[in-house]
Design a protein around this motif. Structure first.
Motif, PDB file in Angstrom:
ATOM      1  N   LYS A  29     -29.696  34.150 -14.878  1.00  0.00           N
ATOM      2  CA  LYS A  29     -28.241  34.332 -14.736  1.00  0.00           C
ATOM      3  C   LYS A  29     -27.925  35.701 -14.164  1.00  0.00           C
ATOM      4  CE  LYS A  29     -23.975  33.902 -17.463  1.00  0.00           C
ATOM      5  NZ  LYS A  29     -23.357  35.202 -17.193  1.00  0.00           N
ATOM      6  N   ASN A  47     -22.897  31.626 -12.968  1.00  0.00           N
ATOM      7  CA  ASN A  47     -21.964  31.472 -14.077  1.00  0.00           C
ATOM      8  C   ASN A  47     -22.666  30.735 -15.213  1.00  0.00           C
ATOM      9  OD1 ASN A  47     -21.951  28.704 -13.438  1.00  0.00           O
ATOM     10  ND2 ASN A  47     -20.064  28.867 -12.243  1.00  0.00           N
ATOM     11  N   ASN A  48     -21.962  30.572 -16.348  1.00  0.00           N
ATOM     12  CA  ASN A  48     -22.585  29.950 -17.518  1.00  0.00           C
ATOM     13  C   ASN A  48     -22.968  28.500 -17.259  1.00  0.00           C
ATOM     14  OD1 ASN A  48     -22.494  32.074 -19.575  1.00  0.00           O
ATOM     15  ND2 ASN A  48     -20.283  31.928 -19.353  1.00  0.00           N
ATOM     16  N   THR A  49     -22.143  27.792 -16.484  1.00  0.00           N
ATOM     17  CA  THR A  49     -22.412  26.383 -16.234  1.00  0.00           C
ATOM     18  C   THR A  49     -23.715  26.205 -15.465  1.00  0.00           C
ATOM     19  OG1 THR A  49     -20.043  25.912 -16.177  1.00  0.00           O
ATOM     20  CG2 THR A  49     -21.506  24.254 -15.222  1.00  0.00           C
ATOM     21  N   ASP A  70     -17.263  28.902 -19.824  1.00  0.00           N
ATOM     22  CA  ASP A  70     -16.653  29.297 -18.556  1.00  0.00           C
ATOM     23  C   ASP A  70     -15.150  29.011 -18.541  1.00  0.00           C
ATOM     24  OD1 ASP A  70     -18.895  30.361 -17.340  1.00  0.00           O
ATOM     25  OD2 ASP A  70     -19.526  28.461 -16.469  1.00  0.00           O
TER      26      ASP A  70
END
Length: 384
Positions: free
Chosen positions: A35, A41-43, A355
């Motif tokens: 990441k 992003n988190n997704t 997110d």
């Protein structure tokens, strides 16, 4: 093979495969680092657990069928070698694509290892020692899970490359495969009716089995999700530095390691149903407290406690279900391994919610998982 005594020559290489099995827990470290390295992003970052754990749903029953034809040891070695390739690929060629492919191979290899290692271990120990050695095998797995974050931090600080932890586990995998290849194990013959995908899926029409299989889905989802998300929680909400946040994950695995050891002792005195209720209740409480942690120290302590309290839920659900339907053990085993795919589904859900809102809101998915586990523990107790 004479199983009246324990042969270190046979048991040790099989136990080493459980250390290799812990390589799937490298997913948590990798989520944090990939990441950061690629600005995801988190997704997107939570697609890494999906690449690993989706294979448990797709390959568990086919692996068991192929294992009946080529043998447990050969099947286990295939899984170990695939794990090694999956670890080496992102180390030597580092991109988001190779990470996804590598962890996909890691997931395929780990699925095979989980299907093959337990029955092979049963073949090399005396029947009276089966339960204790199966518990000890989880202890061995927990050692790898616990030391991995520290190794990644050490390599990052001293060599500037966290991916050396992937290389290290890959080399251990090669050692394990070679050792097992040259260990001639006489395997037990399968006399029961072989499980098939069709016979397994039919059992989902039995309410008790369906609920318990879903319990495996949620407990693995919670386990993998805490592993993959706790670092980001400590980093963002607790404002810890990256190294300390990653090492906090080791506390979770230390809790799991200690929990499996204590569970083996406590289950001598307590019934599995009551122990499951206690474990599920404690998991729910500690998960809620973790979300509302007032300090970094409290958060780290609660990560340890979640690992401690949740550590025995998977084997308890498995044991209670098979005990209730002993003649359908093969089919139930296949369904339980398929349900490990919860580790592929829950983390992306957490990432997506994080997110949309924030990391704290995403953590409430784990609270839902824990509530369900408490529900089935009470349900199981009433059905005894």
């Amino acid at each position: 093979m004479n199983k009246k005594t324990i042969s270190v020559a046979f048991v040790t290489p099989v136990l080493l495969s459980f250390f290799v099995m812990s390589a799937c827990d490298l997913v948590g470290i990798s989520v944090d680092n990939v990441k950061a390295d690629f600005g995801l992003n988190n997704t997107l970052s939570q697609l890494i657990p999906l690449a690993v754990f989706a294979w448990f749903f797709l390959l568990s029953v086919p692996t068991g069928l192929l294992q009946d034809r080529i043998g447990k040891r050969n099947m286990l070695n295939i899984g170990i070698l695939l794990t090694a390739v999956g670890l080496f690929l992102p180390f030597f060629v580092y991109s988001f694509l190779t990470v996804m492919i590598g962890f996909g191979l890691l997931g395929i290899g780990n699925t095979i290892i989980q299907v093959s290692a337990n029955p092979l271990l049963i073949d090399v120990v005396p029947p009276a020692r089966t339960s204790s050695f199966l518990s000890f095998s989880q202890f061995v797995k927990s050692i790898g899970s616990m030391i991995a974050p520290y190794m990644a931090t050490y390599f990052a600080l001293h060599f500037g490359d966290w991916k050396l932890v992937l290389l290290s586990f890959g080399l251990v995998s090669l050692l394990s495969a070679g050792w097992l290849h040259f260990t001639k194990i006489t395997e037990s013959l399968v006399s029961e009716q072989k499980a098939t995908l069709a016979s397994s899926l039919k059992l989902l029409g039995v309410g008790y089995i369906a609920l318990m299989v879903l319990g495996i889905f949620f407990v693995v989802g919670l386990d993998v999700g805490i592993n993959a998300t706790s670092g980001q929680f400590l980093l963002l909400k607790m404002e810890m530095n990256a190294e300390s946040a990653q090492q906090g994950r080791s506390l979770y695995f230390f809790g799991k390691m200690l929990g499996t050891f204590l569970g083996a002792l406590l289950l001598v005195r307590f019934s599995p149903t009551k122990f499951l209720i206690g474990s599920a209740t404690a998991t729910l409480v500690t998960t809620l407290l973790f979300i509302f942690s007032p300090t970094p120290l409290a958060a780290q302590s609660l990560i340890f406690l979640i690992g401690l309290t949740a550590s025995n839920i998977f084997p308890l659900i498995f044991t209670l279900t098979v005990k209730k339907y002993p003649t359908r053990a093969n089919e139930i085993s296949g369904l339980m391994i398929m349900a490990v795919s919860g580790g592929a589904i829950i983390p992306p859900i957490v990432g997506g919610i994080s997110d949309l809102f924030n990391i704290t809101t995403g953590m409430y998915v784990f609270v839902f998982c824990a509530i369900y586990l408490l529900f089935i523990s009470i349900y199981s107790y009433k059905k005894v």
